[in-house]
Design a protein around this motif. Structure first.
Motif, PDB file in Angstrom:
ATOM      1  N   UNK A 187      -8.393  -2.050   7.225  1.00  0.00           N
ATOM      2  CA  UNK A 187      -7.182  -1.300   6.881  1.00  0.00           C
ATOM      3  C   UNK A 187      -6.363  -2.014   5.815  1.00  0.00           C
ATOM      4  N   UNK A 188      -6.686  -3.286   5.547  1.00  0.00           N
ATOM      5  CA  UNK A 188      -5.983  -3.992   4.476  1.00  0.00           C
ATOM      6  C   UNK A 188      -6.248  -3.322   3.131  1.00  0.00           C
ATOM      7  N   UNK A 189      -7.460  -2.740   2.961  1.00  0.00           N
ATOM      8  CA  UNK A 189      -7.818  -2.184   1.654  1.00  0.00           C
ATOM      9  C   UNK A 189      -7.030  -0.905   1.330  1.00  0.00           C
ATOM     10  N   UNK A 190      -7.051   0.126   2.222  1.00  0.00           N
ATOM     11  CA  UNK A 190      -6.210   1.283   1.906  1.00  0.00           C
ATOM     12  C   UNK A 190      -4.733   0.911   1.802  1.00  0.00           C
ATOM     13  N   UNK A 191      -4.309  -0.047   2.619  1.00  0.00           N
ATOM     14  CA  UNK A 191      -2.924  -0.497   2.538  1.00  0.00           C
ATOM     15  C   UNK A 191      -2.634  -1.070   1.156  1.00  0.00           C
ATOM     16  N   UNK A 192      -3.544  -1.922   0.664  1.00  0.00           N
ATOM     17  CA  UNK A 192      -3.334  -2.539  -0.643  1.00  0.00           C
ATOM     18  C   UNK A 192      -3.305  -1.473  -1.736  1.00  0.00           C
ATOM     19  N   UNK A 193      -4.206  -0.484  -1.641  1.00  0.00           N
ATOM     20  CA  UNK A 193      -4.209   0.580  -2.644  1.00  0.00           C
ATOM     21  C   UNK A 193      -2.932   1.410  -2.587  1.00  0.00           C
ATOM     22  N   UNK A 194      -2.482   1.698  -1.365  1.00  0.00           N
ATOM     23  CA  UNK A 194      -1.254   2.483  -1.212  1.00  0.00           C
ATOM     24  C   UNK A 194      -0.082   1.741  -1.855  1.00  0.00           C
ATOM     25  N   UNK A 195       0.038   0.459  -1.539  1.00  0.00           N
ATOM     26  CA  UNK A 195       1.146  -0.313  -2.073  1.00  0.00           C
ATOM     27  C   UNK A 195       1.036  -0.435  -3.593  1.00  0.00           C
ATOM     28  N   UNK A 196      -0.207  -0.638  -4.082  1.00  0.00           N
ATOM     29  CA  UNK A 196      -0.398  -0.773  -5.524  1.00  0.00           C
ATOM     30  C   UNK A 196       0.030   0.499  -6.237  1.00  0.00           C
ATOM     31  N   UNK A 197      -0.309   1.661  -5.656  1.00  0.00           N
ATOM     32  CA  UNK A 197       0.061   2.895  -6.345  1.00  0.00           C
ATOM     33  C   UNK A 197       1.564   3.125  -6.229  1.00  0.00           C
ATOM     34  N   UNK A 198       2.150   2.592  -5.179  1.00  0.00           N
ATOM     35  CA  UNK A 198       3.600   2.703  -5.032  1.00  0.00           C
ATOM     36  C   UNK A 198       4.288   1.810  -6.062  1.00  0.00           C
ATOM     37  N   UNK A 199       3.757   0.602  -6.234  1.00  0.00           N
ATOM     38  CA  UNK A 199       4.368  -0.342  -7.185  1.00  0.00           C
ATOM     39  C   UNK A 199       4.266   0.198  -8.600  1.00  0.00           C
ATOM     40  N   UNK A 200       3.061   0.709  -8.953  1.00  0.00           N
ATOM     41  CA  UNK A 200       2.880   1.167 -10.328  1.00  0.00           C
ATOM     42  C   UNK A 200       3.322   2.612 -10.520  1.00  0.00           C
ATOM     43  N   UNK A 201       3.733   3.270  -9.460  1.00  0.00           N
ATOM     44  CA  UNK A 201       4.062   4.703  -9.490  1.00  0.00           C
ATOM     45  C   UNK A 201       2.916   5.496 -10.113  1.00  0.00           C
ATOM     46  N   UNK A 202       1.707   5.172  -9.667  1.00  0.00           N
ATOM     47  CA  UNK A 202       0.528   5.834 -10.206  1.00  0.00           C
ATOM     48  C   UNK A 202       0.601   7.323  -9.913  1.00  0.00           C
ATOM     49  N   UNK A 203       0.288   8.148 -10.906  1.00  0.00           N
ATOM     50  CA  UNK A 203       0.379   9.583 -10.678  1.00  0.00           C
ATOM     51  C   UNK A 203      -0.745  10.072  -9.765  1.00  0.00           C
ATOM     52  N   UNK A 204      -0.466  11.136  -9.037  1.00  0.00           N
ATOM     53  CA  UNK A 204      -1.509  11.767  -8.224  1.00  0.00           C
ATOM     54  C   UNK A 204      -1.808  11.011  -6.947  1.00  0.00           C
ATOM     55  N   UNK A 205      -2.891  11.434  -6.322  1.00  0.00           N
ATOM     56  CA  UNK A 205      -3.234  10.886  -5.009  1.00  0.00           C
ATOM     57  C   UNK A 205      -4.485  10.022  -5.100  1.00  0.00           C
ATOM     58  N   UNK A 206      -4.668   9.364  -6.240  1.00  0.00           N
ATOM     59  CA  UNK A 206      -5.949   8.673  -6.433  1.00  0.00           C
ATOM     60  C   UNK A 206      -6.182   7.603  -5.363  1.00  0.00           C
ATOM     61  N   UNK A 207      -5.112   6.998  -4.878  1.00  0.00           N
ATOM     62  CA  UNK A 207      -5.334   5.957  -3.862  1.00  0.00           C
ATOM     63  C   UNK A 207      -5.932   6.545  -2.606  1.00  0.00           C
ATOM     64  N   UNK A 208      -5.563   7.789  -2.303  1.00  0.00           N
ATOM     65  CA  UNK A 208      -6.119   8.406  -1.097  1.00  0.00           C
ATOM     66  C   UNK A 208      -7.595   8.735  -1.281  1.00  0.00           C
ATOM     67  N   UNK A 209      -7.923   9.300  -2.452  1.00  0.00           N
ATOM     68  CA  UNK A 209      -9.333   9.635  -2.690  1.00  0.00           C
ATOM     69  C   UNK A 209     -10.188   8.387  -2.735  1.00  0.00           C
ATOM     70  N   UNK A 210      -9.660   7.352  -3.381  1.00  0.00           N
ATOM     71  CA  UNK A 210     -10.440   6.117  -3.506  1.00  0.00           C
ATOM     72  C   UNK A 210     -10.697   5.486  -2.155  1.00  0.00           C
ATOM     73  N   UNK A 211      -9.693   5.549  -1.291  1.00  0.00           N
ATOM     74  CA  UNK A 211      -9.819   4.797  -0.050  1.00  0.00           C
ATOM     75  C   UNK A 211     -10.228   5.670   1.126  1.00  0.00           C
ATOM     76  N   UNK A 212     -10.517   6.959   0.879  1.00  0.00           N
ATOM     77  CA  UNK A 212     -10.855   7.817   2.005  1.00  0.00           C
ATOM     78  C   UNK A 212     -12.063   7.288   2.766  1.00  0.00           C
ATOM     79  N   UNK A 213     -13.107   6.918   2.031  1.00  0.00           N
ATOM     80  CA  UNK A 213     -14.301   6.385   2.691  1.00  0.00           C
ATOM     81  C   UNK A 213     -14.009   5.064   3.395  1.00  0.00           C
TER      82      UNK A 213
END
Lengths: 675, 149
Positions: A187-213
């Protein structure tokens, strides 16, 4: 060699620190050179931690009894397999195991996403390395697995180690911790992606698609781990319980509840762009519950009287949790505008709403378990009395919660998005609903008087019926269109949308587990002291003692009762409950004799033996097998959901056509009619 | 906003009833964790409340009889006589020197009547840092390259 191990951990610690600094600076100052070195640093950490782990495992397997960890967790006569498993058998080793898994995951993340997520990756690395830094701090300075034994500063070895707790010398217990840890760490990995997209204000839901698996695989590991623990308790501990609401068990189920809620609520974000804040909160909560779970199992904070002060790693975990949670809260509050919802809730009877309530209930249960687990700690802090809540409290609360969730499992997937029409409600629920009432009535007339069992079994019928209907409808449509048989049509249907039908299979697994749990009130127990020739009765079974034998092996001594078992007078076989006494650990353990059938288990424990007599505990556990069948179904369903769908799924939102959002909301009265 | 009102009401009902169950069940299932000195200080209370008391099982104090097991718990040089009258056999980890938790009530004669006993090997699960676990030779202490006392 232990010095090389300790050095490797220390170096890994420094390089993890470097990875954080290099990635963040490289990303902010736009220096690709630095971010690349950050990526390489992650790989270097993996190499170093693997080296350290390799040295520890080598010492365990070869029996280097100069090392404190080896001496405390292995002994000479232990099978090699268990010597290897001692890696995660104790505090220091299991913390190193955590680090190693995290570094492995980190390396995988770098390899799989360095081309696709250039903007996110530096932050992901920074966050993963921060977590790694924490665990390496523990490994280096607080609970080093490379301590050696010494007398007056002269390194000494002992003749033989103390061995692994014999209760843990069982296959399920050997693989149970790694599975749980794979889940915890994952769970550290989706957490890290979520936080990273929050920090960078990345557009869209790419962190969810990337970390779904990732999330799904992690969840699979965790579910398997929890169920293995449960199966171990049932098969080994000798009293046939599979869940006690013990703090350590709760620690494993807490992140599972959070993760389950997360898996459901991300669908809302994928499909409708809703609940964005909520998902951030959920993934963070799940991750911190994983850390908390590790803390709980490894520090002994609640399991014994006044153990908190004794635990040296406790304060580190508490500080890490406090800092991490504070940072996440600040980050989310600071970026609330980025997390604005794109749609509104429209009706109480809708898919959105069922997701919402599913989340509410899962979170409530999570909070309840957390509260109950920490109750002794809290009361000690605030009233100076250490008060614990026992399984009765948990069951009173969790059984209704579980039943409500079970009901939602049947209802939710068949509600339409946005709102559900009466027609569709009737189409989907009329027959299952009637069938459920019939089942409940039949159970009552059949003599069942436990309300919870009746409710549970009839809900199980309801959910199973809705799931079967879904498969049947889809498959017959496909079958007619492409002229194939029913079974190939079911496979085709599932293959077309593995997420949906895999999900149904997971739900089916949950249903089967509930069937198993429903049998609990009907357990039969019988305890007795018997001699050779004596008979013990339990339920419909007669256990006749044919012989009491004993023997000796290098690892343990054993005593066995040879029992002639008959049911309702007809002979059905021989069973041999055994008791072993492990010499190194000076501890006895039971090898339970078990006769498993789909309707009930006969469970016999050789509890104690004295000259010519044996105390036997015999139990009949109705329906227990369905728990394990359900668990296997759940695992299978998750695996199905991991297979890529045949029809490429697009994650386009369901669009609101023709009406503006404001008009789309309906007056309350209308909804009432529909409901 | 009226539809949100409906969600709010439903949620309030769910959370409210859960809270109600949670608080209502506390009194029936709470157990006080105490040490032997604390148990002595509790006086009369100890015979009313459900108590779980912890200590080490005194060596050679375990006496097994028909339907009961008698043993002494020791902590800080205080001894507590315990009679276990539960149905289930005692756990495998219960033996001389083990850390045990006995749940039950104290009678007027100062004997603790336990309905349940949990035990763990003192040295197995959480060896105290800096102290050699029982199974190792007496003078041997763990030390290491990064060892702090």
């Amino acid at each position: 060699m232990e010095n090389v191990g300790a050095l490797a951990v220390l170096l890994a610690f420094c390089i993890a620190l470097y990875a954080i600094v290099a990635s963040v600076t490289g990303r902010l100052k736009k220096k690709p050179f630095l971010t690349l070195s950050g990526e390489r640093a992650v790989l270097a950490v993996w190499v170093l931690v693997s080296t350290a782990a390799g040295i520890l495992v080598y010492s365990l397997m070869t029996g280097d009894y100069r090392m404190a960890y080896v001496a405390q967790h292995t002994n000479r006569d232990m099978p090699l397999f268990y010597k290897f498993a001692a890696w995660w058998g104790g505090q220091e080793g299991s913390l190193l195991f955590w680090s190693w898994l995290l570094s492995t995951y980190g390396a995988i993340v770098v390899f799989t996403t360095r081309r696709t997520h250039r903007n996110l990756l530096p932050w992901v690395i920074a966050i993963l390395s921060t977590i790694q830094l924490f665990f390496l701090t523990l490994n280096t300075f607080v609970a080093s697995p490379f301590q050696v034994l010494a007398v007056d500063k002269v390194v000494t070895s002992v003749a033989d180690g103390m061995g692994l707790n014999p209760l843990l010398q069982y296959w399920a217990m050997v693989i149970h911790p790694p599975f749980l840890y794979l889940g915890y760490v994952g769970f550290a990995v989706p957490f890290a992606f979520a936080m990273a997209s929050l920090i960078t204000k990345a557009p869209g839901e790419s962190w969810i698609h990337t970390t779904r698996r990732w999330t799904l695989v992690t969840w699979l590991f965790q579910s398997t781990g929890v169920m293995l623990g449960s199966a171990w308790a049932y098969h080994v501990l000798g009293w046939g319980g599979y869940w006690m609401w013990d703090p350590v068990e709760n620690a494993s189920v807490l992140p599972w509840l959070g993760g389950t809620a997360f898996l459901h609520s991300v669908m809302m974000q994928e499909k409708k762009g809703m609940m964005k804040v909520w998902n951030m909160v959920l993934i963070s909560a799940t991750f911190f519950l994983c850390i908390f779970g590790t803390f709980l199992t490894r520090s002994g904070i609640v399991s014994s009287v006044h153990a908190f002060a004794e635990s040296p790693i406790g304060k580190y975990f508490v500080s890490f949790l406090a800092l991490g949670i504070a940072a996440v809260i600040w980050l989310i509050l600071d970026r609330l505008d980025y997390l604005k919802s794109e749609a509104e809730l429209e009706s109480v009877v809708s898919r959105e709403s069922s997701f919402l309530f599913n989340n509410l209930i899962l979170l409530a249960s999570c909070f309840a378990v957390l509260w109950g687990t920490l109750f002794p700690v809290l009361t000690e802090k605030f009233s100076n009395e250490k008060i614990s809540l026992d399984a009765v409290w948990f069951n009173r609360l969790m059984v209704p919660i579980g039943l409500f969730l079970l009901l939602l499992t049947g209802l939710g997937p068949l509600f339409a998005w946005r709102r559900t029409s009466i027609d569709s409600l009737r189409k989907n629920f009329q027959w299952p609903g009637i069938g459920t009432l019939v089942v409940a009535a039949a159970l009552f007339i059949g003599g069942m008087r436990y309300p919870y069992s009746i409710i549970s079994l009839s809900f199980c019928f309801f959910v199973a019926a809705t799931i079967v209907m879904e498969f049947f409808r889809g498959a017959s449509a496909i079958g007619e269109k492409s002229h194939i048989g029913f079974v190939p049509a079911v496979i085709e249907l599932t293959h077309r949308n593995t997420r949906r039908y895999g999900g149904y299979l997971v739900h089916m697994g949950i249903v089967l587990m509930f069937v198993g749990w429903s049998g609990h009130p009907f357990n039969v127990t019988s305890v007795g002291e018997v001699e050779k020739g004596g008979v013990l009765k339990v339920g419909a079974y007669d256990l006749k003692v044919v012989d009491l034998t004993q023997g000796d092996t290098p690892n343990y001594e054993w005593e066995t009762a040879v029992l002639d078992v008959s049911k309702n007078g007809s002979h059905i076989g021989t069973m041999e409950p055994t008791r072993r006494f492990y010499k190194a650990a000076q501890q006895a353990t039971a090898i339970v004799a078990l006769r498993s059938r789909l309707n009930e288990d006969l469970y016999i424990n050789y509890a104690a033996g004295t000259a010519g007599k044996a105390t036997l505990q015999a139990y009949v556990f109705p329906l227990v097998d369905w728990i394990w069948i359900g668990a296997v179904t759940l695992i299978f369903g998750t695996l199905v959901a991991l297979v890529p769908s045949k029809v490429a799924r697009s994650y386009r939102r369901t669009e609101v056509v023709g009406v503006t959002q404001k008009e789309a909301s309906i007056p309350a009265g209308e909804v009432k009619n529909e409901a | 906003m009226r539809k949100y009102g409906k969600f709010a009401v439903l949620m309030a009902i769910i959370i409210g009833s859960l809270l109600w169950i949670a608080t209502a069940s506390v009194s029936g299932s709470k157990t006080y964790y105490v040490t032997i000195p604390e148990l002595r200080k509790m006086g009369n209370e100890a015979s009313v409340k459900r108590v779980r008391v912890g200590g080490d099982v005194q060596s050679n104090s375990i006496v097994r009889g028909a339907g009961f097991v008698r043993f002494n718990l020791v902590q800080d040089k205080l001894t507590l006589p315990v009679v276990y009258e539960g149905r289930d056999a005692l756990p495998d980890t219960f033996k001389d020197g083990a850390q045990a938790l006995a749940g039950g009530r104290l009678d007027s004669a100062g004997v603790f009547h336990a309905q349940e006993v949990q035990a763990k090997c003192a040295s197995k699960y959480a060896p105290k840092p800096g102290v050699a676990p029982d199974g190792l030779q007496k003078q041997v202490k763990p030390a290491s390259t990064s060892y702090k006392s």
